[in-house]
Design an enzyme around this catalytic site. Structure first.
Site, PDB file in Angstrom:
ATOM      1  N   GLY A 114       0.900  -1.403   0.154  1.00  0.00           N
ATOM      2  CA  GLY A 114      -0.127   0.048  -0.413  1.00  0.00           C
ATOM      3  C   GLY A 114       0.974   0.845   0.171  1.00  0.00           C
ATOM      4  O   GLY A 114       0.570   2.073  -0.886  1.00  0.00           O
ATOM      5  N   THR A 115       1.713   1.427   1.087  1.00  0.00           N
ATOM      6  CA  THR A 115       2.836   2.069   0.611  1.00  0.00           C
ATOM      7  C   THR A 115       3.785   2.798  -0.223  1.00  0.00           C
ATOM      8  O   THR A 115       3.446   3.252  -0.891  1.00  0.00           O
ATOM      9  CB  THR A 115       3.368   2.040   2.190  1.00  0.00           C
ATOM     10  OG1 THR A 115       2.871   1.699   3.559  1.00  0.00           O
ATOM     11  CG2 THR A 115       4.617   3.569   2.309  1.00  0.00           C
ATOM     12  N   ASP A 137       4.583 -10.055   5.670  1.00  0.00           N
ATOM     13  CA  ASP A 137       4.310 -11.404   4.456  1.00  0.00           C
ATOM     14  C   ASP A 137       4.873 -11.862   3.659  1.00  0.00           C
ATOM     15  O   ASP A 137       5.066 -13.014   3.200  1.00  0.00           O
ATOM     16  CB  ASP A 137       3.072 -10.280   4.029  1.00  0.00           C
ATOM     17  CG  ASP A 137       2.018 -10.379   5.087  1.00  0.00           C
ATOM     18  OD1 ASP A 137       1.949 -11.193   6.392  1.00  0.00           O
ATOM     19  OD2 ASP A 137       1.436  -9.007   4.889  1.00  0.00           O
ATOM     20  N   ARG A 172      -4.329 -34.754  20.976  1.00  0.00           N
ATOM     21  CA  ARG A 172      -4.511 -34.138  21.174  1.00  0.00           C
ATOM     22  C   ARG A 172      -4.097 -33.413  18.877  1.00  0.00           C
ATOM     23  O   ARG A 172      -3.032 -33.861  18.410  1.00  0.00           O
ATOM     24  CB  ARG A 172      -4.373 -32.580  21.102  1.00  0.00           C
ATOM     25  CG  ARG A 172      -5.553 -32.844  22.479  1.00  0.00           C
ATOM     26  CD  ARG A 172      -5.722 -31.589  22.854  1.00  0.00           C
ATOM     27  NE  ARG A 172      -7.042 -31.236  24.315  1.00  0.00           N
ATOM     28  CZ  ARG A 172      -6.522 -30.846  25.394  1.00  0.00           C
ATOM     29  NH1 ARG A 172      -6.226 -30.102  25.142  1.00  0.00           N
ATOM     30  NH2 ARG A 172      -7.232 -31.175  26.166  1.00  0.00           N
ATOM     31  N   ARG A 181      -1.926 -13.262   5.555  1.00  0.00           N
ATOM     32  CA  ARG A 181      -2.209 -12.630   4.142  1.00  0.00           C
ATOM     33  C   ARG A 181      -2.533 -13.719   3.457  1.00  0.00           C
ATOM     34  O   ARG A 181      -3.287 -14.904   3.097  1.00  0.00           O
ATOM     35  CB  ARG A 181      -2.014 -10.972   2.880  1.00  0.00           C
ATOM     36  CG  ARG A 181      -2.643  -9.941   4.511  1.00  0.00           C
ATOM     37  CD  ARG A 181      -2.726  -8.147   3.984  1.00  0.00           C
ATOM     38  NE  ARG A 181      -1.022  -8.583   2.920  1.00  0.00           N
ATOM     39  CZ  ARG A 181      -0.590  -6.865   2.099  1.00  0.00           C
ATOM     40  NH1 ARG A 181      -1.822  -6.376   2.211  1.00  0.00           N
ATOM     41  NH2 ARG A 181       0.191  -7.076   1.259  1.00  0.00           N
ATOM     42  N   ARG A 271      -7.714 -28.710  19.233  1.00  0.00           N
ATOM     43  CA  ARG A 271      -7.848 -27.363  20.193  1.00  0.00           C
ATOM     44  C   ARG A 271      -7.306 -26.011  18.961  1.00  0.00           C
ATOM     45  O   ARG A 271      -6.500 -26.989  17.539  1.00  0.00           O
ATOM     46  CB  ARG A 271      -6.415 -27.255  21.124  1.00  0.00           C
ATOM     47  CG  ARG A 271      -7.667 -28.020  22.463  1.00  0.00           C
ATOM     48  CD  ARG A 271      -8.958 -27.222  22.935  1.00  0.00           C
ATOM     49  NE  ARG A 271      -8.892 -28.318  23.450  1.00  0.00           N
ATOM     50  CZ  ARG A 271      -9.656 -29.066  24.134  1.00  0.00           C
ATOM     51  NH1 ARG A 271     -10.099 -29.711  22.998  1.00  0.00           N
ATOM     52  NH2 ARG A 271     -10.180 -30.151  25.593  1.00  0.00           N
ATOM     53  N   ARG A 280       3.347 -10.687  14.845  1.00  0.00           N
ATOM     54  CA  ARG A 280       4.187  -9.072  14.560  1.00  0.00           C
ATOM     55  C   ARG A 280       5.211  -7.898  15.291  1.00  0.00           C
ATOM     56  O   ARG A 280       5.454  -7.149  14.976  1.00  0.00           O
ATOM     57  CB  ARG A 280       3.325  -8.410  13.662  1.00  0.00           C
ATOM     58  CG  ARG A 280       2.986  -8.125  12.532  1.00  0.00           C
ATOM     59  CD  ARG A 280       2.236  -7.277  11.819  1.00  0.00           C
ATOM     60  NE  ARG A 280       1.350  -5.759  12.406  1.00  0.00           N
ATOM     61  CZ  ARG A 280       0.511  -5.349  12.624  1.00  0.00           C
ATOM     62  NH1 ARG A 280      -0.329  -6.541  11.470  1.00  0.00           N
ATOM     63  NH2 ARG A 280       0.214  -4.237  12.976  1.00  0.00           N
TER      64      ARG A 280
HETATM   65  O1  F6P Z   1       0.126  -7.523   7.266  1.00  0.00           O
HETATM   66  C1  F6P Z   1       0.956  -7.952   7.913  1.00  0.00           C
HETATM   67  C2  F6P Z   1      -0.624  -8.520   8.673  1.00  0.00           C
HETATM   68  O2  F6P Z   1       0.282  -8.536   9.583  1.00  0.00           O
HETATM   69  C3  F6P Z   1      -0.937  -9.728   7.913  1.00  0.00           C
HETATM   70  O3  F6P Z   1      -0.226 -10.647   7.828  1.00  0.00           O
HETATM   71  C4  F6P Z   1      -2.573  -9.441   8.638  1.00  0.00           C
HETATM   72  O4  F6P Z   1      -3.760 -10.128   7.695  1.00  0.00           O
HETATM   73  C5  F6P Z   1      -2.414  -8.624   8.557  1.00  0.00           C
HETATM   74  O5  F6P Z   1      -1.720  -7.121   8.443  1.00  0.00           O
HETATM   75  C6  F6P Z   1      -3.550  -7.897  10.160  1.00  0.00           C
HETATM   76  O6  F6P Z   1      -3.669  -6.421  10.190  1.00  0.00           O
HETATM   77  P1  F6P Z   1      -4.044  -6.150  10.892  1.00  0.00           P
HETATM   78  O7  F6P Z   1      -3.058  -6.004  11.786  1.00  0.00           O
HETATM   79  O8  F6P Z   1      -4.820  -3.688  10.712  1.00  0.00           O
HETATM   80  O9  F6P Z   1      -5.231  -6.514  11.585  1.00  0.00           O
END
Ligand code: F6P
Length: 355
Positions: A114-115, A137, A172, A181, A271, A280
């Site tokens: 996006g950026t 990702d 399990r 993504r 589970r 992240r």
């Molecule tokens: O693009 C990075 C990411 O962590 C993806 O893996 C994930 O789908 C999305 O961002 C989650 O976004 P948000 O932080 O807006 O929930």
């Protein structure tokens, strides 16, 4: 000649290693005798003129820190900026004007696709931009790896290891949902590193019957547990992605769907764990700190060389520059017939497709 002044911003979602890029760019900028302004909250900061000076003092200690010192948002697209009444307005001309007013001779934009798209459009309007790719990702074809990816993989791998002990102790099926993504890189790498039995990725649609069959087969061979790693963008054969929020296309919840799909066909307890933003956040691992540092330095050098419209990238062992335009047009998917998938299959991993 007056000293040159460059800006740095982080756009889109956060990612481990953003601060390491900022630090390296500021330090390399010093070599080129540039002043550096940190733009806060991505491109939004260029509308509000929210800038702070970045010096070797203000960046001290940020190398191992996750997140971004400059803060970020994935809602700051100046071409479609929220107008406060539920609509959007194109405010890109204000960004161009403010960059001139702020006296920025160049801008380093650190972000995901996006950026990068916004950066390309601003370049087309004459703004001197150099881009640095980031995303956990790892879905950009122009670079072998993005920083943050290996940190996310390390976190997800640790989660697989931890789930193994409960799986073994309780007989399990443990299903772990990871991010990524519409690409299965995190699931594939963490699944392989953690010794998962089943890996489900968007690039290889799964059949619930095949997943259940592979679990029963392992049971016949004497294993009483299974580890399934599923990418958030995975889907059934002929099915669609699972969204937490369809309007914003926020993925999530596929692990529960898989659990429901196979529950009737197996006699093991299931589970589900959704790893979410844990993968992240936090400190980048050494690989990502080094890659981010190399990217930050390379970006500052490109600005110094006046080589705008470029994105830094890793190709093999070398950091190079590629046109931003090429980078945004080319997502990187896992190759279902590639070496990584073949390796996983040959060590016994099922992709839920019956092969
Ligand atoms: O693009 C990075 C990411 O962590 C993806 O893996 C994930 O789908 C999305 O961002 C989650 O976004 P948000 O932080 O807006 O929930």
């Amino acid at each position: 000649m007056p000293k040159k002044r460059i800006g740095i911003l982080t756009g889109g979602r956060d990612c481990p290693g953003l601060n390491a890029v900022i630090r390296a760019a500021v330090r390399a900028a010093r070599e080129h005798d540039f002043d550096v302004a940190g733009v806060q909250l991505g491109f939004e900061g260029l509308l509000t003129r929210a800038v702070v000076p970045l010096t070797t003092e203000t960046i001290r200690g940020i190398l191992p820190k996750g997140g971004t010192l400059l803060r970020t948002t994935n809602r700051g697209n100046p071409f479609e900026f929220p107008d406060g009444h539920g609509g959007c307005a194109d405010r890109s001309a204000e960004v161009v004007e403010n960059i001139r007013e702020l006296g920025l001779d160049g801008l380093i934009a650190i972000g995901g696709d996006g950026t990068l798209r916004i950066a390309q459009r601003l370049c087309d309007m004459g703004i001197p931009i150099v881009a640095v790719p980031k995303t956990i990702d790892n879905d950009l074809a122009a670079t072998d790896y993005t920083f943050g990816f290996h940190t996310a993989v390390a976190v997800a791998t640790e989660a697989v290891d931890r789930l193994h002990t409960t799986a073994e102790s309780h007989d399990r099926v443990m299903i772990l949902e990871v991010m990524g993504r519409n690409c299965g890189w995190i699931a594939l790498f963490a699944g392989l590193a953690g010794g998962a039995d089943i890996i489900l990725i968007p690039e290889i649609p799964y059949s619930p019957d095949e997943i259940a069959r592979s679990i029963r087969e392992r049971q016949r061979e004497g294993s009483k547990f299974d580890i399934v790693v599923v990418a958030e963008g995975a889907k059934r054969v002929g099915g669609a992605e699972k969204y937490l929020d369809v309007a914003t296309r926020r993925l999530g919840g596929i692990a529960y769907q898989v659990a429901g799909d196979i529950a009737e066909q197996i006699d093991l307890e299931i589970r589900v764990t959704v790893l979410g933003h844990i993968q992240r956040g936090g400190s980048p691992i050494a690989f990502d700190r080094i890659l981010a540092t190399r990217f930050g330095k390379a970006a500052a050098d490109l600005i110094a060389a006046g080589d705008f419209g470029k994105m830094v990238a890793l190709r093999g062992d070398a950091v190079c520059a590629v046109p931003i335009r090429d980078a945004v047009s080319n997502p990187k998917y896992v190759d279902p017939d590639g070496q990584m998938v073949a390796t996983a299959r040959s060590v016994g991993v099922s992709f839920g497709d019956g092969r």
